[in-house]
Design a protein around this motif. Structure first.
Motif, PDB file in Angstrom:
ATOM      1  N   UNK A 182       0.848  -1.193   0.000  1.00 22.14           N
ATOM      2  CA  UNK A 182       0.000   0.000   0.000  1.00 22.14           C
ATOM      3  C   UNK A 182       0.879   1.237   0.000  1.00 22.14           C
ATOM      4  N   UNK A 183       0.336   2.318  -0.549  1.00 21.09           N
ATOM      5  CA  UNK A 183       1.102   3.552  -0.580  1.00 21.09           C
ATOM      6  C   UNK A 183       0.516   4.538  -1.566  1.00 21.09           C
ATOM      7  N   UNK A 184       1.339   5.472  -1.965  1.00 25.03           N
ATOM      8  CA  UNK A 184       0.913   6.463  -2.946  1.00 25.03           C
ATOM      9  C   UNK A 184       2.113   6.938  -3.742  1.00 25.03           C
ATOM     10  N   UNK A 185       1.850   7.463  -4.938  1.00 23.88           N
ATOM     11  CA  UNK A 185       2.922   7.977  -5.784  1.00 23.88           C
ATOM     12  C   UNK A 185       2.396   9.152  -6.603  1.00 23.88           C
ATOM     13  N   UNK A 186       3.328   9.970  -7.059  1.00 26.92           N
ATOM     14  CA  UNK A 186       2.950  11.126  -7.871  1.00 26.92           C
ATOM     15  C   UNK A 186       4.024  11.370  -8.919  1.00 26.92           C
ATOM     16  N   UNK A 187       3.638  12.048  -9.970  1.00 22.21           N
ATOM     17  CA  UNK A 187       4.613  12.594 -10.916  1.00 22.21           C
ATOM     18  C   UNK A 187       4.055  13.896 -11.462  1.00 22.21           C
ATOM     19  N   UNK A 188       4.961  14.799 -11.755  1.00 19.05           N
ATOM     20  CA  UNK A 188       4.566  16.126 -12.214  1.00 19.05           C
ATOM     21  C   UNK A 188       5.562  16.634 -13.248  1.00 19.05           C
ATOM     22  N   UNK A 189       5.065  17.434 -14.169  1.00 21.51           N
ATOM     23  CA  UNK A 189       5.924  18.102 -15.151  1.00 21.51           C
ATOM     24  C   UNK A 189       5.441  19.536 -15.302  1.00 21.51           C
ATOM     25  N   UNK A 190       6.388  20.472 -15.293  1.00 20.40           N
ATOM     26  CA  UNK A 190       6.049  21.895 -15.422  1.00 20.40           C
ATOM     27  C   UNK A 190       6.937  22.521 -16.491  1.00 20.40           C
ATOM     28  N   UNK A 191       6.310  23.280 -17.381  1.00 24.81           N
ATOM     29  CA  UNK A 191       7.044  23.982 -18.446  1.00 24.81           C
ATOM     30  C   UNK A 191       6.879  25.491 -18.241  1.00 24.81           C
ATOM     31  N   UNK A 192       7.831  26.128 -17.558  1.00 20.42           N
ATOM     32  CA  UNK A 192       7.738  27.588 -17.380  1.00 20.42           C
ATOM     33  C   UNK A 192       7.839  28.325 -18.713  1.00 20.42           C
ATOM     34  N   UNK A 193       8.628  27.751 -19.640  1.00 22.64           N
ATOM     35  CA  UNK A 193       8.705  28.235 -21.019  1.00 22.64           C
ATOM     36  C   UNK A 193       8.642  26.995 -21.916  1.00 22.64           C
ATOM     37  N   UNK A 194       8.237  27.136 -23.168  1.00 21.44           N
ATOM     38  CA  UNK A 194       8.072  25.946 -24.024  1.00 21.44           C
ATOM     39  C   UNK A 194       9.340  25.104 -24.165  1.00 21.44           C
ATOM     40  N   UNK A 195      10.510  25.729 -24.069  1.00 21.06           N
ATOM     41  CA  UNK A 195      11.758  24.997 -24.298  1.00 21.06           C
ATOM     42  C   UNK A 195      12.269  24.247 -23.065  1.00 21.06           C
ATOM     43  N   UNK A 196      11.675  24.488 -21.903  1.00 20.55           N
ATOM     44  CA  UNK A 196      12.193  23.914 -20.656  1.00 20.55           C
ATOM     45  C   UNK A 196      11.117  23.103 -19.944  1.00 20.55           C
ATOM     46  N   UNK A 197      11.447  21.848 -19.607  1.00 17.76           N
ATOM     47  CA  UNK A 197      10.530  20.984 -18.858  1.00 17.76           C
ATOM     48  C   UNK A 197      11.188  20.565 -17.549  1.00 17.76           C
ATOM     49  N   UNK A 198      10.509  20.796 -16.437  1.00 20.90           N
ATOM     50  CA  UNK A 198      10.969  20.396 -15.110  1.00 20.90           C
ATOM     51  C   UNK A 198      10.097  19.230 -14.649  1.00 20.90           C
ATOM     52  N   UNK A 199      10.725  18.147 -14.205  1.00 16.29           N
ATOM     53  CA  UNK A 199       9.987  16.947 -13.830  1.00 16.29           C
ATOM     54  C   UNK A 199      10.342  16.516 -12.407  1.00 16.29           C
ATOM     55  N   UNK A 200       9.365  15.919 -11.735  1.00 13.88           N
ATOM     56  CA  UNK A 200       9.590  15.345 -10.405  1.00 13.88           C
ATOM     57  C   UNK A 200       8.645  14.164 -10.228  1.00 13.88           C
ATOM     58  N   UNK A 201       9.105  13.153  -9.496  1.00 10.96           N
ATOM     59  CA  UNK A 201       8.251  12.020  -9.164  1.00 10.96           C
ATOM     60  C   UNK A 201       8.694  11.465  -7.821  1.00 10.96           C
ATOM     61  N   UNK A 202       7.754  10.838  -7.146  1.00 14.45           N
ATOM     62  CA  UNK A 202       8.080  10.265  -5.845  1.00 14.45           C
ATOM     63  C   UNK A 202       7.001   9.294  -5.411  1.00 14.45           C
ATOM     64  N   UNK A 203       7.317   8.543  -4.380  1.00 11.58           N
ATOM     65  CA  UNK A 203       6.344   7.578  -3.886  1.00 11.58           C
ATOM     66  C   UNK A 203       6.673   7.108  -2.487  1.00 11.58           C
ATOM     67  N   UNK A 204       5.621   6.693  -1.802  1.00 13.00           N
ATOM     68  CA  UNK A 204       5.742   6.032  -0.496  1.00 13.00           C
ATOM     69  C   UNK A 204       5.145   4.642  -0.649  1.00 13.00           C
ATOM     70  N   UNK A 205       5.866   3.601  -0.248  1.00 12.27           N
ATOM     71  CA  UNK A 205       5.422   2.238  -0.455  1.00 12.27           C
ATOM     72  C   UNK A 205       5.630   1.420   0.819  1.00 12.27           C
ATOM     73  N   UNK A 206       4.547   0.899   1.375  1.00 14.41           N
ATOM     74  CA  UNK A 206       4.614   0.025   2.545  1.00 14.41           C
ATOM     75  C   UNK A 206       4.300  -1.389   2.067  1.00 14.41           C
ATOM     76  N   UNK A 207       5.327  -2.212   1.896  1.00  7.74           N
ATOM     77  CA  UNK A 207       5.175  -3.590   1.417  1.00  7.74           C
ATOM     78  C   UNK A 207       5.704  -4.528   2.489  1.00  7.74           C
ATOM     79  N   UNK A 208       4.831  -5.298   3.093  1.00  3.53           N
ATOM     80  CA  UNK A 208       5.263  -6.189   4.165  1.00  3.53           C
ATOM     81  C   UNK A 208       4.522  -7.526   4.081  1.00  3.53           C
ATOM     82  N   UNK A 209       5.135  -8.542   4.681  1.00  8.85           N
ATOM     83  CA  UNK A 209       4.524  -9.864   4.724  1.00  8.85           C
ATOM     84  C   UNK A 209       3.419  -9.878   5.776  1.00  8.85           C
TER      85      UNK A 209
END
Length: 197
Positions: A111-138
Motif C-alpha cells: 500500500x502507498x501512494x505515488x505522484x509525478x509532475x511536469x512543469x514547463x515555465x517556457x516551451x523549451x524547458x521541462x521540469x519533472x519530479x516524481x516520488x512515492x511512499x510504499x509500505x510492502x510487508x509480509x
C-alpha cells in the motif's frame, strides 16, 4: 506430478471528468499467477508433491487518484493511492542446508501512494519530479529461509510448519518485503534549444 488450476480475475474502473483538464478515478482490481513446480538441479528420495509444487498467487485491492493539467497546460500532475493484498505470493527461497532453491508461497500487503509532475515555465524547458511512499510487508511467511549462520537466538528454528520449505526457517510475518524501498523520488529537467533555424 500433475497440476491444474483455473481462475477468473475481474476488475472495474470508474472515471469522472468534471472538466476537460481534470479526471478522477477509482478502481477495484484482481489478478492471478498460476502455481507450478519448483524445478531442481537434483532431486532426493524425500521429495514429494508438497515439496516440489507451489500454489497460485492471487491479488485484490483498490487504487484511486487524479490526473490534471493546469496553468494553461503548462503543469501536468498525476497522483495515485493504492492498497493490494497478495495471497500465496510466490517467493524464491534458498535452503543453504541442502543447496536448493525453490518457490514458496507467502501472504503480503502493498500500500502507498505515488505522484509525478511536469512543469514547463517556457516551451523549451521541462521540469519533472516524481516520488512515492510504499509500505510492502509480509502478512504471513512462517517458513522463510534463515540467513547463513543465523542462530536460534536470532529466530532460526527447525521447520515444523508442515508447509515445506527450507530445513531451517524463520517467521518473518510482519516484516518488510525485500527490494521494496519505502521512499522513492527523482527529479530532472530537459531543455530543447534550437541551434539554427
Amino acid at each position: 506430478l500433475d497440476f491444474s488450476d483455473n481462475n477468473v480475475s475481474p476488475e472495474v474502473t470508474l472515471r469522472w471528468k468534471p472538466q476537460s483538464n481534470l479526471m478522477f478515478y477509482g478502481a477495484y482490481k484482481t489478478g492471478y499467477k498460476s502455481g507450478g513446480f519448483s524445478g531442481q538441479v537434483f532431486y532426493t528420495s524425500s521429495d514429494t508433491a508438497a515439496t516440489l509444487t507451489f500454489k497460485p498467487e492471487t491479488v485484490q485491492g483498490f487504487e484511486g487518484g487524479f490526473k490534471g493539467s493546469f496553468d494553461n497546460n503548462r503543469l501536468h500532475l498525476n497522483i495515485t493511492a493504492y492498497r493490494y493484498t497478495f495471497r500465496g505470493i510466490q517467493d524464491t527461497v534458498y535452503d543453504a542446508a541442502t543447496n536448493r532453491q525453490s518457490v514458496f508461497n507467502a501472504d503480503a500487503r502493498v500500500q502507498g501512494m505515488e505522484f509525478d509532475a511536469e512543469y514547463r515555465p517556457i516551451p523549451e524547458l521541462a521540469l519533472r519530479a516524481q516520488g512515492g511512499y510504499n509500505d510492502a510487508h509480509y502478512l504471513r511467511f512462517p517458513n522463510a529461509p534463515c540467513f547463513n549462520g543465523q542462530t536460534v537466538a536470532e529466530g532460526c528454528v527447525l521447520n515444523t510448519t508442515g508447509l515445506g520449505g527450507p530445513t531451517n526457517v524463520q517467521d518473518i510475518s510482519g516484516r518488510r518485503r525485500p527490494f521494496a524501498p519505502k521512499i522513492t523520488w527523482g527529479a530532472g529537467a530537459t531543455a530543447d534549444i534550437p541551434l539554427t533555424s
